[in-house]
Scaffold this motif. Structure first.
Motif, PDB file in Angstrom:
ATOM      1  N   ALA A   1       0.799  -1.228   0.000  1.00 39.98           N
ATOM      2  CA  ALA A   1       0.000   0.000   0.000  1.00 39.98           C
ATOM      3  C   ALA A   1       0.830   1.276   0.000  1.00 39.98           C
ATOM      4  O   ALA A   1       0.278   2.373  -0.126  1.00 39.98           O
ATOM      5  CB  ALA A   1      -0.924   0.003   1.212  1.00 39.98           C
ATOM      6  N   THR A   2       2.150   1.190   0.143  1.00 39.46           N
ATOM      7  CA  THR A   2       2.987   2.381   0.229  1.00 39.46           C
ATOM      8  C   THR A   2       4.119   2.303  -0.799  1.00 39.46           C
ATOM      9  O   THR A   2       4.345   1.265  -1.429  1.00 39.46           O
ATOM     10  CB  THR A   2       3.613   2.532   1.625  1.00 39.46           C
ATOM     11  N   ASP A   3       4.838   3.415  -0.948  1.00 41.93           N
ATOM     12  CA  ASP A   3       6.008   3.429  -1.827  1.00 41.93           C
ATOM     13  C   ASP A   3       7.308   3.401  -1.023  1.00 41.93           C
ATOM     14  O   ASP A   3       8.373   3.762  -1.521  1.00 41.93           O
ATOM     15  CB  ASP A   3       5.986   4.645  -2.753  1.00 41.93           C
ATOM     16  N   ILE A   4       7.221   2.953   0.226  1.00 42.88           N
ATOM     17  CA  ILE A   4       8.418   2.830   1.066  1.00 42.88           C
ATOM     18  C   ILE A   4       9.326   1.745   0.488  1.00 42.88           C
ATOM     19  O   ILE A   4       8.868   0.723  -0.014  1.00 42.88           O
ATOM     20  CB  ILE A   4       8.027   2.479   2.519  1.00 42.88           C
ATOM     21  N   THR A   5      10.620   1.983   0.558  1.00 48.31           N
ATOM     22  CA  THR A   5      11.616   0.991   0.158  1.00 48.31           C
ATOM     23  C   THR A   5      11.956   0.128   1.366  1.00 48.31           C
ATOM     24  O   THR A   5      12.306   0.651   2.425  1.00 48.31           O
ATOM     25  CB  THR A   5      12.883   1.696  -0.363  1.00 48.31           C
ATOM     26  N   PHE A   6      11.857  -1.193   1.214  1.00 49.74           N
ATOM     27  CA  PHE A   6      12.094  -2.117   2.320  1.00 49.74           C
ATOM     28  C   PHE A   6      13.379  -2.902   2.101  1.00 49.74           C
ATOM     29  O   PHE A   6      13.631  -3.408   1.003  1.00 49.74           O
ATOM     30  CB  PHE A   6      10.947  -3.129   2.438  1.00 49.74           C
ATOM     31  N   LEU A   7      14.172  -3.013   3.172  1.00 50.96           N
ATOM     32  CA  LEU A   7      15.311  -3.931   3.199  1.00 50.96           C
ATOM     33  C   LEU A   7      15.117  -4.778   4.446  1.00 50.96           C
ATOM     34  O   LEU A   7      15.095  -4.257   5.567  1.00 50.96           O
ATOM     35  CB  LEU A   7      16.625  -3.169   3.230  1.00 50.96           C
ATOM     36  N   CYS A   8      14.971  -6.075   4.245  1.00 54.90           N
ATOM     37  CA  CYS A   8      14.483  -6.954   5.305  1.00 54.90           C
ATOM     38  C   CYS A   8      15.421  -8.133   5.510  1.00 54.90           C
ATOM     39  O   CYS A   8      15.878  -8.750   4.541  1.00 54.90           O
ATOM     40  CB  CYS A   8      13.084  -7.452   4.910  1.00 54.90           C
ATOM     41  N   VAL A   9      15.692  -8.454   6.771  1.00 59.63           N
ATOM     42  CA  VAL A   9      16.362  -9.703   7.146  1.00 59.63           C
ATOM     43  C   VAL A   9      15.321 -10.577   7.836  1.00 59.63           C
ATOM     44  O   VAL A   9      14.649 -10.127   8.770  1.00 59.63           O
ATOM     45  CB  VAL A   9      17.547  -9.441   8.091  1.00 59.63           C
ATOM     46  N   THR A  10      15.171 -11.805   7.367  1.00 61.46           N
ATOM     47  CA  THR A  10      14.190 -12.688   7.983  1.00 61.46           C
ATOM     48  C   THR A  10      14.619 -14.148   7.857  1.00 61.46           C
ATOM     49  O   THR A  10      15.358 -14.513   6.942  1.00 61.46           O
ATOM     50  CB  THR A  10      12.794 -12.519   7.339  1.00 61.46           C
ATOM     51  N   HIS A  11      14.167 -14.955   8.812  1.00 56.15           N
ATOM     52  CA  HIS A  11      14.333 -16.401   8.700  1.00 56.15           C
ATOM     53  C   HIS A  11      13.022 -17.054   8.273  1.00 56.15           C
ATOM     54  O   HIS A  11      12.943 -18.279   8.158  1.00 56.15           O
ATOM     55  CB  HIS A  11      14.796 -16.996  10.038  1.00 56.15           C
ATOM     56  N   GLU A  12      12.000 -16.233   8.027  1.00 51.91           N
ATOM     57  CA  GLU A  12      10.693 -16.743   7.597  1.00 51.91           C
ATOM     58  C   GLU A  12      10.690 -16.839   6.067  1.00 51.91           C
ATOM     59  O   GLU A  12      10.402 -15.873   5.359  1.00 51.91           O
ATOM     60  CB  GLU A  12       9.571 -15.809   8.070  1.00 51.91           C
ATOM     61  N   MET A  13      11.002 -18.006   5.558  1.00 53.04           N
ATOM     62  CA  MET A  13      11.169 -18.160   4.119  1.00 53.04           C
ATOM     63  C   MET A  13       9.853 -17.999   3.352  1.00 53.04           C
ATOM     64  O   MET A  13       9.841 -17.504   2.228  1.00 53.04           O
ATOM     65  CB  MET A  13      11.811 -19.516   3.799  1.00 53.04           C
ATOM     66  N   ARG A  14       8.758 -18.398   3.959  1.00 51.62           N
ATOM     67  CA  ARG A  14       7.470 -18.202   3.271  1.00 51.62           C
ATOM     68  C   ARG A  14       7.175 -16.720   3.095  1.00 51.62           C
ATOM     69  O   ARG A  14       6.660 -16.296   2.058  1.00 51.62           O
ATOM     70  CB  ARG A  14       6.345 -18.887   4.058  1.00 51.62           C
ATOM     71  N   PHE A  15       7.495 -15.947   4.110  1.00 48.31           N
ATOM     72  CA  PHE A  15       7.307 -14.498   4.017  1.00 48.31           C
ATOM     73  C   PHE A  15       8.226 -13.918   2.941  1.00 48.31           C
ATOM     74  O   PHE A  15       7.794 -13.131   2.100  1.00 48.31           O
ATOM     75  CB  PHE A  15       7.610 -13.863   5.373  1.00 48.31           C
ATOM     76  N   ALA A  16       9.497 -14.305   2.957  1.00 46.86           N
ATOM     77  CA  ALA A  16      10.446 -13.815   1.956  1.00 46.86           C
ATOM     78  C   ALA A  16       9.965 -14.142   0.550  1.00 46.86           C
ATOM     79  O   ALA A  16      10.041 -13.312  -0.366  1.00 46.86           O
ATOM     80  CB  ALA A  16      11.823 -14.422   2.197  1.00 46.86           C
ATOM     81  N   ARG A  17       9.450 -15.333   0.380  1.00 47.96           N
ATOM     82  CA  ARG A  17       8.992 -15.751  -0.945  1.00 47.96           C
ATOM     83  C   ARG A  17       7.731 -15.009  -1.361  1.00 47.96           C
ATOM     84  O   ARG A  17       7.547 -14.677  -2.541  1.00 47.96           O
ATOM     85  CB  ARG A  17       8.743 -17.255  -0.948  1.00 47.96           C
ATOM     86  N   GLY A  18       6.863 -14.727  -0.396  1.00 50.06           N
ATOM     87  CA  GLY A  18       5.574 -14.143  -0.727  1.00 50.06           C
ATOM     88  C   GLY A  18       5.572 -12.649  -0.935  1.00 50.06           C
ATOM     89  O   GLY A  18       4.787 -12.131  -1.739  1.00 50.06           O
ATOM     90  N   VAL A  19       6.442 -11.914  -0.245  1.00 47.43           N
ATOM     91  CA  VAL A  19       6.350 -10.456  -0.267  1.00 47.43           C
ATOM     92  C   VAL A  19       7.490  -9.783  -1.024  1.00 47.43           C
ATOM     93  O   VAL A  19       7.351  -8.643  -1.467  1.00 47.43           O
ATOM     94  CB  VAL A  19       6.289  -9.910   1.183  1.00 47.43           C
ATOM     95  N   SER A  20       8.611 -10.452  -1.201  1.00 47.73           N
ATOM     96  CA  SER A  20       9.804  -9.801  -1.753  1.00 47.73           C
ATOM     97  C   SER A  20       9.695  -9.583  -3.256  1.00 47.73           C
ATOM     98  O   SER A  20       9.150 -10.412  -3.993  1.00 47.73           O
ATOM     99  CB  SER A  20      11.050 -10.651  -1.487  1.00 47.73           C
ATOM    100  N   ASP A  21      10.260  -8.484  -3.708  1.00 44.28           N
ATOM    101  CA  ASP A  21      10.497  -8.297  -5.135  1.00 44.28           C
ATOM    102  C   ASP A  21      11.787  -8.998  -5.549  1.00 44.28           C
ATOM    103  O   ASP A  21      11.908  -9.478  -6.675  1.00 44.28           O
ATOM    104  CB  ASP A  21      10.618  -6.797  -5.463  1.00 44.28           C
ATOM    105  N   ARG A  22      12.744  -9.032  -4.612  1.00 44.51           N
ATOM    106  CA  ARG A  22      14.041  -9.656  -4.901  1.00 44.51           C
ATOM    107  C   ARG A  22      14.594 -10.243  -3.612  1.00 44.51           C
ATOM    108  O   ARG A  22      14.403  -9.681  -2.531  1.00 44.51           O
ATOM    109  CB  ARG A  22      14.995  -8.597  -5.465  1.00 44.51           C
ATOM    110  N   VAL A  23      15.252 -11.367  -3.727  1.00 40.94           N
ATOM    111  CA  VAL A  23      15.895 -12.031  -2.594  1.00 40.94           C
ATOM    112  C   VAL A  23      17.391 -12.045  -2.836  1.00 40.94           C
ATOM    113  O   VAL A  23      17.856 -12.392  -3.935  1.00 40.94           O
ATOM    114  CB  VAL A  23      15.358 -13.462  -2.409  1.00 40.94           C
ATOM    115  N   VAL A  24      18.157 -11.653  -1.801  1.00 44.88           N
ATOM    116  CA  VAL A  24      19.617 -11.612  -1.874  1.00 44.88           C
ATOM    117  C   VAL A  24      20.164 -12.622  -0.871  1.00 44.88           C
ATOM    118  O   VAL A  24      19.789 -12.596   0.300  1.00 44.88           O
ATOM    119  CB  VAL A  24      20.143 -10.194  -1.557  1.00 44.88           C
ATOM    120  N   VAL A  25      21.033 -13.503  -1.339  1.00 44.24           N
ATOM    121  CA  VAL A  25      21.594 -14.557  -0.495  1.00 44.24           C
ATOM    122  C   VAL A  25      23.026 -14.188  -0.130  1.00 44.24           C
ATOM    123  O   VAL A  25      23.844 -13.896  -1.007  1.00 44.24           O
ATOM    124  CB  VAL A  25      21.579 -15.921  -1.215  1.00 44.24           C
TER     125      VAL A  25
END
Length: 254
Positions: free
Chosen positions: A195-219
């Motif tokens: 809903a916003t134009d905020i830029t997100f940089l996220c660290v998570t161990h929740e892989m389902r969340f990473a897969r569902g919400v991310s535009d890009r995943v960095v390993v």
């Protein structure tokens, strides 16, 4: 919106980040994944100016965060420069870090009043909107000790959003929550990202969340970026053996 250029971070003899180059576009949601000690949280701490780079530079919104101009050269940023740049960046930590003696409403308004110079009326109006957004409109007069862990994390998210950041950094925001509270907080973050134009940089161990919400995943592994791409590619067809090994381990646990 975020650019790391040849960033290295050392802690004594330990190299936490080793020549990292990372760009995050405006409005993009990028998630950092990798084993413990790979450098993920160090990236966030550098972006939040909680640590200083050993070498390299970080830019936020086209302006250098880590350095500032002096004459015809760039020198390490002083505290005044860092304070100004921090106003563009919000962070939600693993621990909620709320002020225990303040009500929920005051926790959300304190930053905008003190740091952004907003009037109390303006800050409270915005805080009420945000607390409605995170589902806590009925808790404005409650102190954090009376809230559940999930509710406290929602207050922390509202507090970060109240600073109107260009960039929001998320550091394992569900790691301190009971399992049954995780889903609600992750859904809230996904809704805010959509809903916003905020830029997100996220660290998570929740892989389902990473897969569902991310535009890009960095390993990351051992302080270096070893692979990046869309969630679909990273999770379905990783190129690097180390990525396959890491994902096999964490997805088995889920």
């Amino acid at each position: 919106m975020i650019r790391f250029t040849d960033v290295t971070k050392r802690f004594g003899e330990v190299v936490s980040l080793d020549g990292v180059n990372l760009t995050v576009a405006p409005g993009e949601f990028v998630t950092l994944i990798g084993p413990s000690g790979s450098g993920k949280t160090t990236i966030l701490r550098l972006a939040m100016t909680l640590e200083r780079v050993s070498s390299g530079t970080i830019d936020i919104g086209g302006e250098c965060l880590t350095h500032m101009p002096k004459g015809d050269r760039m020198i390490p940023a002083d505290e005044k420069h860092l304070r100004r740049m921090r106003q563009r960046i919000g962070m939600v930590f693993q621990q909620f870090n709320l002020f225990p003696h303040m009500t929920v409403l005051r926790n959300v308004t304190e930053g905008p009043i003190r740091s952004l110079g907003k009037s109390r009326e303006e800050a409270e109006s915005r805080a009420r909107e945000l607390l409605e957004l995170v589902g806590l409109a009925d808790k404005i007069d409650v102190k954090p000790g009376k809230l559940s862990g999930g509710q406290q994390q929602r207050v922390a998210i509202a507090r970060a959003l109240a600073m109107d950041p260009d960039v929001l950094l998320l550091d394992e925001v569900t790691s301190a929550l009971d399992p049954e509270l995780v889903t609600g907080v992750l859904k809230l973050l996904a809704d805010i990202a959509a809903a916003t134009d905020i830029t997100f940089l996220c660290v998570t161990h929740e892989m389902r969340f990473a897969r569902g919400v991310s535009d890009r995943v960095v390993v990351l592994d051992r302080g270096r970026i070893i692979e990046e791409g869309t969630p679909e590619r990273i999770f379905a067809d990783p190129v690097q053996p180390r990525t396959r090994e890491f994902l096999a381990a964490v997805l088995d646990r889920e």
